[in-house]
Structure formats: structure tokens, C-alpha cells
Design a protein around this motif. Structure first.
Motif, PDB file in Angstrom:
ATOM      1  N   ALA A  67       0.856  -1.184   0.000  1.00  0.00           N
ATOM      2  CA  ALA A  67       0.000   0.000   0.000  1.00  0.00           C
ATOM      3  C   ALA A  67       0.892   1.234   0.000  1.00  0.00           C
ATOM      4  O   ALA A  67       2.032   1.186   0.439  1.00  0.00           O
ATOM      5  CB  ALA A  67      -0.870   0.004   1.243  1.00  0.00           C
ATOM      6  N   ASN A  89      -0.813   8.487  -8.808  1.00  0.00           N
ATOM      7  CA  ASN A  89      -1.797   7.498  -8.419  1.00  0.00           C
ATOM      8  C   ASN A  89      -2.219   6.642  -9.603  1.00  0.00           C
ATOM      9  O   ASN A  89      -2.408   5.436  -9.490  1.00  0.00           O
ATOM     10  CB  ASN A  89      -3.015   8.194  -7.815  1.00  0.00           C
ATOM     11  N   ALA A  93      -1.682   2.063  -9.619  1.00  0.00           N
ATOM     12  CA  ALA A  93      -2.675   0.996  -9.679  1.00  0.00           C
ATOM     13  C   ALA A  93      -1.982  -0.290 -10.143  1.00  0.00           C
ATOM     14  O   ALA A  93      -1.083  -0.225 -10.999  1.00  0.00           O
ATOM     15  CB  ALA A  93      -3.768   1.385 -10.661  1.00  0.00           C
ATOM     16  N   PRO A  94      -2.306  -1.481  -9.579  1.00  0.00           N
ATOM     17  CA  PRO A  94      -3.436  -1.744  -8.683  1.00  0.00           C
ATOM     18  C   PRO A  94      -3.084  -1.629  -7.196  1.00  0.00           C
ATOM     19  O   PRO A  94      -3.795  -2.155  -6.364  1.00  0.00           O
ATOM     20  CB  PRO A  94      -3.774  -3.186  -9.032  1.00  0.00           C
ATOM     21  N   ARG A  95      -1.982  -0.991  -6.878  1.00  0.00           N
ATOM     22  CA  ARG A  95      -1.629  -0.883  -5.460  1.00  0.00           C
ATOM     23  C   ARG A  95      -2.677  -0.024  -4.741  1.00  0.00           C
ATOM     24  O   ARG A  95      -3.210   0.903  -5.336  1.00  0.00           O
ATOM     25  CB  ARG A  95      -0.245  -0.270  -5.305  1.00  0.00           C
ATOM     26  N   ARG A  96      -2.868  -0.338  -3.440  1.00  0.00           N
ATOM     27  CA  ARG A  96      -3.819   0.475  -2.670  1.00  0.00           C
ATOM     28  C   ARG A  96      -3.160   1.810  -2.314  1.00  0.00           C
ATOM     29  O   ARG A  96      -1.983   1.821  -1.931  1.00  0.00           O
ATOM     30  CB  ARG A  96      -4.213  -0.262  -1.377  1.00  0.00           C
ATOM     31  N   THR A  97      -3.875   2.869  -2.482  1.00  0.00           N
ATOM     32  CA  THR A  97      -3.294   4.174  -2.130  1.00  0.00           C
ATOM     33  C   THR A  97      -4.179   4.881  -1.101  1.00  0.00           C
ATOM     34  O   THR A  97      -5.399   4.823  -1.164  1.00  0.00           O
ATOM     35  CB  THR A  97      -3.151   5.070  -3.366  1.00  0.00           C
ATOM     36  N   TYR A  98      -3.532   5.514  -0.160  1.00  0.00           N
ATOM     37  CA  TYR A  98      -4.215   6.209   0.923  1.00  0.00           C
ATOM     38  C   TYR A  98      -3.622   7.609   1.104  1.00  0.00           C
ATOM     39  O   TYR A  98      -2.498   7.858   0.679  1.00  0.00           O
ATOM     40  CB  TYR A  98      -4.017   5.487   2.258  1.00  0.00           C
ATOM     41  N   GLY A 118      -9.674   7.858  -6.237  1.00  0.00           N
ATOM     42  CA  GLY A 118      -9.439   6.524  -5.693  1.00  0.00           C
ATOM     43  C   GLY A 118      -8.376   6.475  -4.611  1.00  0.00           C
ATOM     44  O   GLY A 118      -7.920   5.397  -4.238  1.00  0.00           O
ATOM     45  N   ARG A 120      -7.692   6.653  -0.903  1.00  0.00           N
ATOM     46  CA  ARG A 120      -8.605   6.541   0.239  1.00  0.00           C
ATOM     47  C   ARG A 120      -8.069   7.239   1.484  1.00  0.00           C
ATOM     48  O   ARG A 120      -6.863   7.299   1.696  1.00  0.00           O
ATOM     49  CB  ARG A 120      -8.869   5.061   0.530  1.00  0.00           C
ATOM     50  N   ALA A 128      -3.474   0.352   6.912  1.00  0.00           N
ATOM     51  CA  ALA A 128      -2.799   0.097   5.636  1.00  0.00           C
ATOM     52  C   ALA A 128      -1.717  -0.973   5.749  1.00  0.00           C
ATOM     53  O   ALA A 128      -0.990  -1.220   4.806  1.00  0.00           O
ATOM     54  CB  ALA A 128      -2.195   1.384   5.101  1.00  0.00           C
TER      55      ALA A 128
END
Lengths: 139, 461
Positions: A67, A89, A93-98, A118, A120, A128
Motif C-alpha cells: 500500500a 496514483n 494501480a493496482p496498489r492500494r493508495t491512501y 481513488g 482513500r 494500511a
């Protein structure tokens, strides 16, 4: 009399400047160990390189399961809607991003333009896992 | 790579720029001021200006920006300077030979704390300001990746790059570090910001010491080096990646050398011209600084009664005008090949008719300037303190330093105000740039207060 007042003003100006500078010095000194032993931010330093290298660099530095957390100043937008977060960002993708808000500003409010892309809102750091951190402000 | 190795590498790179400056200093541009440390500071500024300028010229001629080119651009002046049998003024000035008083030691400590803070922050905390990372350092990264100044990253309109037409002097300085070090880590290149501040402090000290003595000179250097906008503010200060501290260093050094040129110090006119050109090629705002510098020199030449001083100012004005105009032409030649992109060329939008149309904004713009002066979160109490000092000593308004700096500061502030009056989202623009305009003006503003600070130490002109 006037000269004494002038000296007082000069001393006050220098004292305030030194205090503020000293606070920065103390913070930088405390940060040595953190960045020396765990240079989290360095994993992304320089990642805004030439576009043809960007994907390669991201793949090399951040495994797809990881993440990514953008640490942003609360109440600020760190570049605004036209900034490079969305630019990065899209390639993450497809990594989770916060995004995780720190600092003195309002922390309880989600940032709509980050959400719309996208990224979060990370309310608690633990959510995370062990993320890569992109820090825009002192953690 | 381990941390200590990084520190060593960044110190080595910084020393390289000083060596390049020393080479140029021996060849063509002698340091106008005596003293070992002053000379090293002057060399630092010269190296920061002339190495990237050489690379820019070679890049325009089509040379690939790689390690052999950077080493040649740095090595040739160093070797040529070493071979030159010119008398090197590494002498100590008489003031340096005498011991420091307790107050002077304290002031020197303040200078060192300021520089140490900037050095430690730049060598420890990753770059965290927006423009530093996404604009200026991105350009350095692009240049270091083998893209020349006319490479596709700059000239291909399909490539994304914020502010593609920003001048390249500062990114080229950083890129040369990346190329030589073999790594694109901003922590290594940021030692150059520290170097620029140290160089500027040395030149400010040297020029003030000539007329007001060492204590006053150390005080002005301490005011500069401890200014919290430089030492603790990432979005514009010397601990960030913005070009404003570098512009402040070049513009400040240019105005100080211009003032010294009035006394016909050897090399002062040439130094003034080189640093004015450096300011122009560092940021678009540098144009305003060059115009202000010429206004100051013209006013000084007109008002000066002493014929020798008049000639000194005129000589500096001629050199500065020639080199600044050459820099503008060089920038124009390069930028013609670069697509506009999302470059906000605010200066290009200014039209006299528009100024009149938007005159109603003026009170708000003035209020914003006032707000920045009182912005303790950037400046502490520096600006109110400086203003109070000036008000306490009426002689400041008659001092040569204040009268020299006033036209320069007026032009820079007038240009900035004109831009704000015409900008679309002018309040937003002011909020993010007004502090940086004051950073650019800080060295000259501090120098203008030589008289009241000298008065506090019993040193009248």
C-alpha cells in the motif's frame, strides 16, 4: 535611550529567529536516525522521473501488494487537483493508495478530489498494514 | 548507501562547486573583498552560477549532458585557474587577524546555528515541499537522466512536465551533482542550498565590514542566516527545493557587488554582472531583480557627486546590463523550443491597461504585503523588527546603503504588485508567493539597514 531600545529590538529579533531556527535544528537532529535506518521516503524520492522510466521505477521499488500512503498536511491539498498525486496514483494501480492527514489543520474531513481519484482516507495508520510512505510533511 | 557516505558525497559535491568558483575567480573574476572565508563564500556563489551556465551553453550547442561533460565543465576552470600565476588574495584582512569580542562570538554562533540547521535539514529530511519536488527537482532528475536542455522531456509537447519553461540554472546545478554522484537523490544535491546561503552570508559580511566594521557585518549575517523563513520554512526557504533562495543569493550578491563597484573594488563590476545574469537564468522573477539592479545603479550614478564613484557605478551598470541582456537572449533562445504547457507566465500577462482596470485590488494587495510582513509563522518578528530599527534611526534614510537599495526594492515590489493586480486568482497567488518575494528581497533589505545596526555598535558612516 533610543540606542538602548534599538539594541533591545535587535536582540529580540535575533532571539526569536534563533528559537525558531533551533526548533528546526532539534527536529532535524531527531530525524537523523529515522531516515538513516528506515529511509521510507527515499523509496519514492526521484520517482517523478522521466515518464518512460516511471513505471519501471514503481515496479522495482513498490511490490504490487504494497500500500502507498501519501502523508498530507491536514487542511491543505499538497498540490491541489492539478498536482502530481493523481499523476502518480494513476501509475500506482493496482496498489492500494491512501492519504493520511497530519499537522495542525482540520483532520476529520475527507479531501474530495483525492477520494474522487481513488486515494482513500486513512483514518488510523494501522489500516494500511506496512505501507510505503510518501511524506509531504514531517511524519 | 549508508548515511555517512551520503553526507561525505554531498560535502564533496559542494566543495567541487567552490573549486570551480575558485578556478573562475583566478581566471577572470577576482573576488572584490579580502579574507579567506569571504573568498570561499564568493567562490561558492560563482561556482553555483557558472558551472550550470557552462552546462546550459554546452547543452544548447547540442552536447550530451553526461558525466564526462560535467567533469570537463568543472575541471577546465579548476585546472586553468591552478595554472594561472595570478596573485591570489587568500590573505587575512586586518579585521580577521584581531580576536573576536564576546558579542562577535555570539553573533558568529548565530550564523553557524543558522547554517548548521539548513545543512542538517537538507542532509536529513527528504524533500517535502511541492514545487521543490514536483517542479525543480523533477527538472534536475530529467536532466540527469540524459535529457539535454533541448531533449524531448523539454521540447516534446506530449511529455508531461509542470512549468516546462522555468529557467534551468538551478536544476542544472542539481543535475550535475546527480550525474557525478551517479544517483538521483535530492538529499545529496540539497547541500547546494546550504552553500548558496553560506556564500551570500559571506558576501554580505564582506561588503558591510568595509564601511561598518566586523560587529555590524556579523550582525547582518546573523540576521540573514537565522531568518526562520530561510531556516525553518520548506515552501520557499533554504531547507526546501525552491529556486527562491538561490535567486536571493544571486540577486543579493549582485546588489552587494554593485555597491562595492562604486568604490572601484577590483572585480566588483564583473561580479555584479555575472550574478545579475545568474539571477535572470534562475527564475523568471530574476528579470525584475536585474531591472531593479540597473535602476539602483542608474540612480546612484546620477545622484553621485564624486566622479570616481560615478564612474564605478556606470561601469557596473554597463557590465550588468550587457550580461543580464545576454542572459535574457539566451533564455529566449532556449524557451522558444519549449512548448508553453501549463507554465503560468504571470509576468507576461501584465498590461498597463489591465493595471488601471484592476486598480481596485490595490488596497487588498497592500494588505497582503502587510500580512506577510507580520506573518510570524514564516518570519518570527524579523520584518517588524527591521522596520522599527529603521524608524528609530532617522539617519538610515540618508545612508548610502538605503538610498542604493531603495530603487532596487521598489522595482522588485512594483513588478510583483503589478503581477498580483492582473493575475486571475490573485489572492490565491499572493498567498503562496508573497513570502518568497520577500525571501528574494531579504539580503538587500538587511544590507539597507547597515546604518542603524552600525549605530547600535557606535559605527556611523
Amino acid at each position: 535611550m533610543r540606542r538602548g531600545l534599538g539594541r533591545l529590538i535587535l536582540a529580540a529579533v535575533l532571539a526569536v529567529s534563533v528559537l525558531r531556527t533551533g526548533r528546526q535544528l532539534a527536529w532535524a537532529a531527531r530525524a537523523i536516525d529515522r531516515f538513516r535506518f528506515e529511509p521510507v521516503d527515499r523509496r519514492l524520492v526521484g520517482i517523478l522521473g522521466p515518464s518512460e522510466e516511471l513505471d519501471q521505477q514503481i515496479d522495482r521499488r513498490i511490490p504490487p501488494g504494497d500500500a502507498v500512503v501519501f502523508v498530507v498536511p491536514a487542511g491543505g491539498d499538497f498540490g491541489g487537483p492539478d498536482g502530481a498525486f493523481w499523476f502518480l496514483n494513476a501509475r500506482l494501480a493496482p496498489r492500494r493508495t491512501y492519504y493520511y492527514q497530519v499537522g495542525p489543520g482540520e483532520k476529520g474531513v475527507p479531501v474530495p478530489w483525492l477520494e474522487a481519484r481513488g486515494i482513500r482516507w486513512l483514518v488510523r495508520p494501522g489500516e494500511a498494514g506496512r505501507p510505503v510512505i510518501v511524506s509531504s510533511v514531517p511524519p | 548507501m549508508n548515511y555517512l557516505a551520503d553526507v561525505f558525497l554531498s560535502l564533496l559535491c559542494a566543495a567541487g562547486f567552490v573549486a570551480v568558483g575558485e578556478g573562475w575567480s583566478r581566471l577572470l573574476l577576482p573576488c572584490p573583498w579580502p579574507g579567506r572565508f569571504v573568498r570561499l563564500g564568493y567562490d561558492a556563489l560563482l561556482g553555483l552560477c557558472l558551472l550550470p551556465l557552462t552546462l546550459f551553453l554546452l547543452g544548447l550547442a547540442g552536447a550530451p549532458l553526461d558525466r564526462p561533460l560535467v567533469l570537463a565543465a568543472a575541471g577546465v576552470p579548476v585546472v586553468a585557474g591552478l595554472l594561472r600565476r595570478r596573485q591570489v588574495r587568500f590573505d587575512q584582512s586586518p579585521a580577521e587577524e584581531a580576536g573576536l569580542s564576546a558579542v562577535e562570538k555570539l553573533l558568529l554562533a548565530v550564523v553557524l546555528v543558522g547554517l548548521g540547521t539548513v545543512a542538517l535539514t537538507n542532509g536529513t529530511i527528504p524533500l517535502r515541499d511541492w514545487d521543490g519536488r514536483a517542479t525543480w527537482n523533477l527538472k534536475a532528475t530529467l536532466l540527469a537522466s540524459g535529457q539535454g536542455v533541448l531533449g524531448p522531456a523539454f521540447t516534446d509537447p506530449t511529455r508531461f512536465q509542470p512549468m516546462p519553461r522555468y529557467p534551468l540554472l538551478w536544476p542544472l546545478a542539481q543535475a550535475s551533482v546527480y550525474i557525478v554522484a551517479g544517483r538521483r537523490d535530492a538529499l545529496i544535491a540539497r547541500s547546494l542550498s546550504t552553500l548558496a546561503l553560506a556564500g551570500l552570508a559571506a558576501v554580505l559580511f564582506a561588503e558591510t565590514r568595509r564601511s561598518r566594521g566586523r560587529a555590524t557585518a556579523l550582525t547582518l549575517a546573523a540576521l540573514l542566516c537565522s531568518a526562520s523563513a530561510l531556516t525553518a520554512w520548506a515552501d520557499g526557504g533554504a531547507i526546501g527545493g525552491y529556486a527562491d533562495p538561490i535567486l536571493a543569493a544571486f540577486a543579493g550578491a549582485a546588489i552587494l557587488a554593485a555597491f562595492a563597484a562604486g568604490d572601484s573594488l577590483p572585480g566588483a563590476a564583473a561580479a555584479c554582472g555575472v550574478f545579475a545574469a545568474g539571477a535572470v537564468l534562475t527564475k523568471i522573477d530574476g528579470l525584475a531583480h536585474a531591472a531593479g539592479l540597473l535602476a539602483a545603479l542608474a540612480a546612484a550614478a546620477i545622484l553621485e557627486r564624486d566622479q570616481a564613484r560615478k564612474r564605478g557605478f556606470l561601469r557596473a551598470a554597463a557590465v550588468a546590463a550587457a550580461l543580464a541582456i545576454s542572459a535574457v537572449l539566451l533564455y529566449a533562445f532556449w524557451s522558444r523550443a519549449v512548448p508553453v504547457g501549463i507554465d503560468p507566465n504571470h509576468l507576461g500577462y501584465v498590461r498597463p491597461a489591465g493595471l488601471w482596470t484592476h486598480r481596485g485590488r490595490l488596497p487588498l494587495v497592500v494588505r497582503h504585503w502587510g500580512g506577510e510582513i507580520l506573518a510570524t509563522y514564516h518570519w518570527g518578528i524579523l520584518w517588524p523588527g527591521l522596520i522599527l530599527l529603521a524608524l528609530l534611526d532617522p539617519a538610515v534614510w540618508k545612508s548610502r546603503q538605503m538610498r542604493f537599495v531603495a530603487p532596487y526594492a521598489f522595482v522588485v515590489l512594483a513588478v510583483a504588485t503589478s503581477v498580483y493586480l492582473e493575475a486571475r486568482a490573485f489572492e490565491e497567488l499572493m498567498k503562496v508567493t508573497r513570502g518568497r518575494v520577500l525571501i528574494q528581497l531579504l539580503p538587500a533589505a538587511i544590507f539597507a539597514l547597515s546604518e542603524p545596526v552600525g549605530w547600535l555598535f557606535g559605527r556611523r558612516s
